[in-house]
Design an enzyme around this catalytic site. Structure first.
Site, PDB file in Angstrom:
ATOM      1  N   ASP A   1     -26.666  39.557  11.736  1.00 24.29           N
ATOM      2  CA  ASP A   1     -26.527  41.011  11.806  1.00 24.29           C
ATOM      3  C   ASP A   1     -25.940  41.368  13.168  1.00 24.29           C
ATOM      4  OD1 ASP A   1     -28.764  40.434  13.421  1.00 24.29           O
ATOM      5  OD2 ASP A   1     -30.099  40.898  11.758  1.00 24.29           O
TER       6      ASP A   1
ATOM      7  N   ASP B   1     -26.136  43.819  16.414  1.00 23.20           N
ATOM      8  CA  ASP B   1     -26.955  44.791  17.134  1.00 23.20           C
ATOM      9  C   ASP B   1     -26.128  45.442  18.227  1.00 23.20           C
ATOM     10  OD1 ASP B   1     -29.178  44.196  15.613  1.00 23.20           O
ATOM     11  OD2 ASP B   1     -29.799  42.573  16.948  1.00 23.20           O
TER      12      ASP B   1
ATOM     13  N   ASP C   1     -34.966  37.941  26.063  1.00 23.80           N
ATOM     14  CA  ASP C   1     -35.704  36.696  26.261  1.00 23.80           C
ATOM     15  C   ASP C   1     -34.873  35.593  26.914  1.00 23.80           C
ATOM     16  OD1 ASP C   1     -34.254  36.518  23.892  1.00 23.80           O
ATOM     17  OD2 ASP C   1     -35.979  36.111  22.609  1.00 23.80           O
TER      18      ASP C   1
HETATM   19  P1  ATP Z   1     -31.296  36.017  14.990  1.00 23.49           P
HETATM   20  O1  ATP Z   1     -30.108  35.170  14.793  1.00 23.49           O
HETATM   21  O2  ATP Z   1     -32.530  35.389  14.526  1.00 23.49           O
HETATM   22  O3  ATP Z   1     -31.142  37.445  14.525  1.00 23.49           O
HETATM   23  P2  ATP Z   1     -31.399  37.276  17.543  1.00 23.49           P
HETATM   24  O4  ATP Z   1     -31.238  36.712  18.917  1.00 23.49           O
HETATM   25  O5  ATP Z   1     -30.422  38.292  17.101  1.00 23.49           O
HETATM   26  O6  ATP Z   1     -31.463  36.048  16.577  1.00 23.49           O
HETATM   27  P3  ATP Z   1     -33.346  39.284  17.041  1.00 23.49           P
HETATM   28  O7  ATP Z   1     -34.789  39.128  16.726  1.00 23.49           O
HETATM   29  O8  ATP Z   1     -32.421  39.865  16.035  1.00 23.49           O
HETATM   30  O9  ATP Z   1     -32.852  37.837  17.469  1.00 23.49           O
HETATM   31  O10 ATP Z   1     -33.280  40.112  18.403  1.00 23.49           O
HETATM   32  C1  ATP Z   1     -32.077  40.616  18.930  1.00 23.49           C
HETATM   33  C2  ATP Z   1     -32.100  40.492  20.449  1.00 23.49           C
HETATM   34  O11 ATP Z   1     -33.191  41.237  20.992  1.00 23.49           O
HETATM   35  C3  ATP Z   1     -32.293  39.082  20.967  1.00 23.49           C
HETATM   36  O12 ATP Z   1     -31.102  38.377  21.062  1.00 23.49           O
HETATM   37  C4  ATP Z   1     -32.915  39.328  22.329  1.00 23.49           C
HETATM   38  O13 ATP Z   1     -31.940  39.675  23.261  1.00 23.49           O
HETATM   39  C5  ATP Z   1     -33.772  40.544  22.084  1.00 23.49           C
HETATM   40  N1  ATP Z   1     -35.162  40.183  21.683  1.00 23.49           N
HETATM   41  C6  ATP Z   1     -35.657  40.125  20.444  1.00 23.49           C
HETATM   42  N2  ATP Z   1     -36.956  39.779  20.441  1.00 23.49           N
HETATM   43  C7  ATP Z   1     -37.296  39.628  21.738  1.00 23.49           C
HETATM   44  C8  ATP Z   1     -38.509  39.292  22.395  1.00 23.49           C
HETATM   45  N3  ATP Z   1     -39.626  39.022  21.722  1.00 23.49           N
HETATM   46  N4  ATP Z   1     -38.487  39.245  23.745  1.00 23.49           N
HETATM   47  C9  ATP Z   1     -37.365  39.533  24.418  1.00 23.49           C
HETATM   48  N5  ATP Z   1     -36.210  39.830  23.860  1.00 23.49           N
HETATM   49  C10 ATP Z   1     -36.163  39.898  22.531  1.00 23.49           C
HETATM   50 MG    MG Z   2     -30.424  39.427  15.288  1.00 21.64          MG
END
Ligand code: ATP
Ligand code: MG
Length: 434
Positions: A51, A53, A129
């Site tokens: 997705d 963001d 993170d």
């Molecule tokens: P995925 O491919 O699983 O979607 P993602 O990195 O996009 O991986 P998301 O859960 O969609 O993960 O979160 C989007 C962004 O928000 C992350 O890349 C990170 O920068 C931030 N983020 C999400 N959860 C946390 C957390 N628990 N602590 C700190 N930052 C977070």
């Molecule tokens: Mg994501």
């Protein structure tokens, strides 16, 4: 560090049309707008993002006004969801105030309870993170903003928490699960300081709301690398924080059977996912907890409890304990229970019972589960073959199979129902052919 368009490989042709629309619209309304997080990381790695963001300096209310197709969501953080049919683009506002502890509430373990204060991109970086998740793609000039060395880590295949890892894990212990998830998904290794606190801090996961852990578990086990994830979670003692009963059995079991069972179960579902097939969450959770239930049910059977009641009680108790850690929703626990209890019914192959079993909505899942037990815990393969044939047979053949089975039972005097009624001492044996 800013990487200009010519210094990074992200092209607009790889970004979803809807995400671009959102970015451009924010920009023309005079706001800053960036892609951030997993989508930037995945684009850089040549993977297809799950997705997109978006992050902006516009407040959620401003975003809401710009997009008629949007609504505000989130209690912990307010975000705007911009909807295009079934596609949703999440738009967050830069978060700030990381230095003053005024607005940022921590509990005694250092967990972050609330940080809903808006800020700048430079401040927003510190709430992310991993360094590889803190890269910002700027729609204004298509450059990439990197304040934490994320690009270098990405090239080196390193997973590094931003800031002091212990502090960051304490703020949000779910980051430990995310660490494992990304390490497995991307094939990255942990930077030393990021790895070091994992085992020590694993128990902090017990304080996380079980509903959030359920969401994380789905991401962990249904992403196509369940086996590796399971092994790594166990390695850092994170698995035990999520599934304490299953971990206890895994740790005490001598012959390694439960581990094999779980690994095979996860292997099957990983394979299905790679083939583009669907996997049901309840099946996986039923696999993870099977030996917990089995051990308890067999103990009760040994104490003279009839099989059905023993298994029902064991299932109820195991599930009640489990949902205190990971909030498996009712539709899932119900299906798990059915898959377990149907295992008792495969041996009954006389009269109408095989037909009724075949019509059960969970028959297929229960049958797959039976096959898993055949390949790992010594259940007679003939039982599986019988049901495999029975499923495919026409009515006449099915009738014949049932008659043949009933006749052979009579010949050997091996009628399960009669044995159950007349001979309680056989119960130990019974529990093994469950
Ligand atoms: P995925 O491919 O699983 O979607 P993602 O990195 O996009 O991986 P998301 O859960 O969609 O993960 O979160 C989007 C962004 O928000 C992350 O890349 C990170 O920068 C931030 N983020 C999400 N959860 C946390 C957390 N628990 N602590 C700190 N930052 C977070
Ligand atoms: Mg994501």
């Amino acid at each position: 560090m800013i990487y200009s368009r010519s210094q990074h490989p992200i092209s607009r042709s790889h970004i979803s049309e809807n995400a671009l629309k959102v970015l451009y619209r924010l920009k023309s309304a005079g706001h800053e707008a960036y892609l951030v997080g997993g989508c930037v990381r995945d684009l850089l790695l040549g993977r297809e993002p799950k997705d997109f963001d978006v992050v902006t300096n516009a407040s959620p209310e401003q975003v809401r006004k710009i997009f008629r197709n949007s609504r505000l969501v989130g209690r912990r953080f307010r975000l705007a969801h911009v909807r295009f049919g079934r596609d949703i683009i999440e738009v967050a506002t830069f978060r700030g105030q990381q230095d003053t502890h005024k607005q940022r509430q921590l509990n005694e373990e250092g967990r972050l309870l609330c940080d809903n204060v808006y800020g700048t991109l430079e401040q927003d970086v510190w709430r992310r993170d991993f360094t590889i998740n803190a890269l910002y793609y700027n729609i204004r000039d298509f450059s990439l903003v990197d304040h934490v060395g994320g690009m270098t880590d990405l090239k080196a295949g390193l997973l590094r928490l931003i800031g002091d890892p212990e502090v960051r894990y304490r703020e949000d212990p779910v980051r430990m699960l995310r660490a494992v998830r990304f390490a497995v998904k991307l094939g990255f290794t942990f930077e030393t300081a990021t790895e070091q606190p994992l085992t020590t801090l694993a128990p902090l996961l017990r304080d996380i709301p079980p509903a959030r852990l359920f969401d994380e578990c789905l991401k962990l086990f249904l992403a196509g690398s369940g086996v590796q994830t399971f092994e790594m979670l166990r390695h850092y003692q994170l698995f035990g924080a999520l599934f304490p009963d299953a971990e206890r059995i895994l740790a005490t079991e001598a012959e390694g059977f439960p581990r094999l069972f779980i690994v095979k179960g996860l292997e099957n579902s990983d394979r299905r996912l790679t083939e583009g097939k669907t996997v049901t969450a309840y099946f996986l959770f039923a696999v993870l907890l099977w030996h917990v239930v089995r051990q308890e049910a067999e103990q009760q059977e040994q104490q003279g409890e009839p099989a059905q009641a023993a298994w029902q009680n064991a299932a109820t108790r195991a599930l009640n304990r489990q949902i205190r850690h990971v909030a498996l929703p009712r539709r899932i626990t119900q299906a798990m229970r059915e898959v377990w209890l149907l295992q008792l019914r495969f041996q009954h192959r006389s009269g109408q019972r095989p037909y009724r079993l075949l019509e059960h909505p969970r028959f297929r899942a229960a049958y797959d589960f039976l096959c898993l037990r055949i390949s790992t815990e010594g259940v007679d393969p003939k039982l599986g073959q019988w049901w495999e044939t029975f499923q495919q047979a026409d009515e006449a053949e099915q009738r014949q199979m049932i008659n043949a089975h009933t006749a052979s039972r009579r010949r050997t005097g091996n009628n399960p129902r009669r044995r159950y009624r007349n001979n309680r001492t056989n119960q130990n044996k019974r529990s093994h052919d469950v």
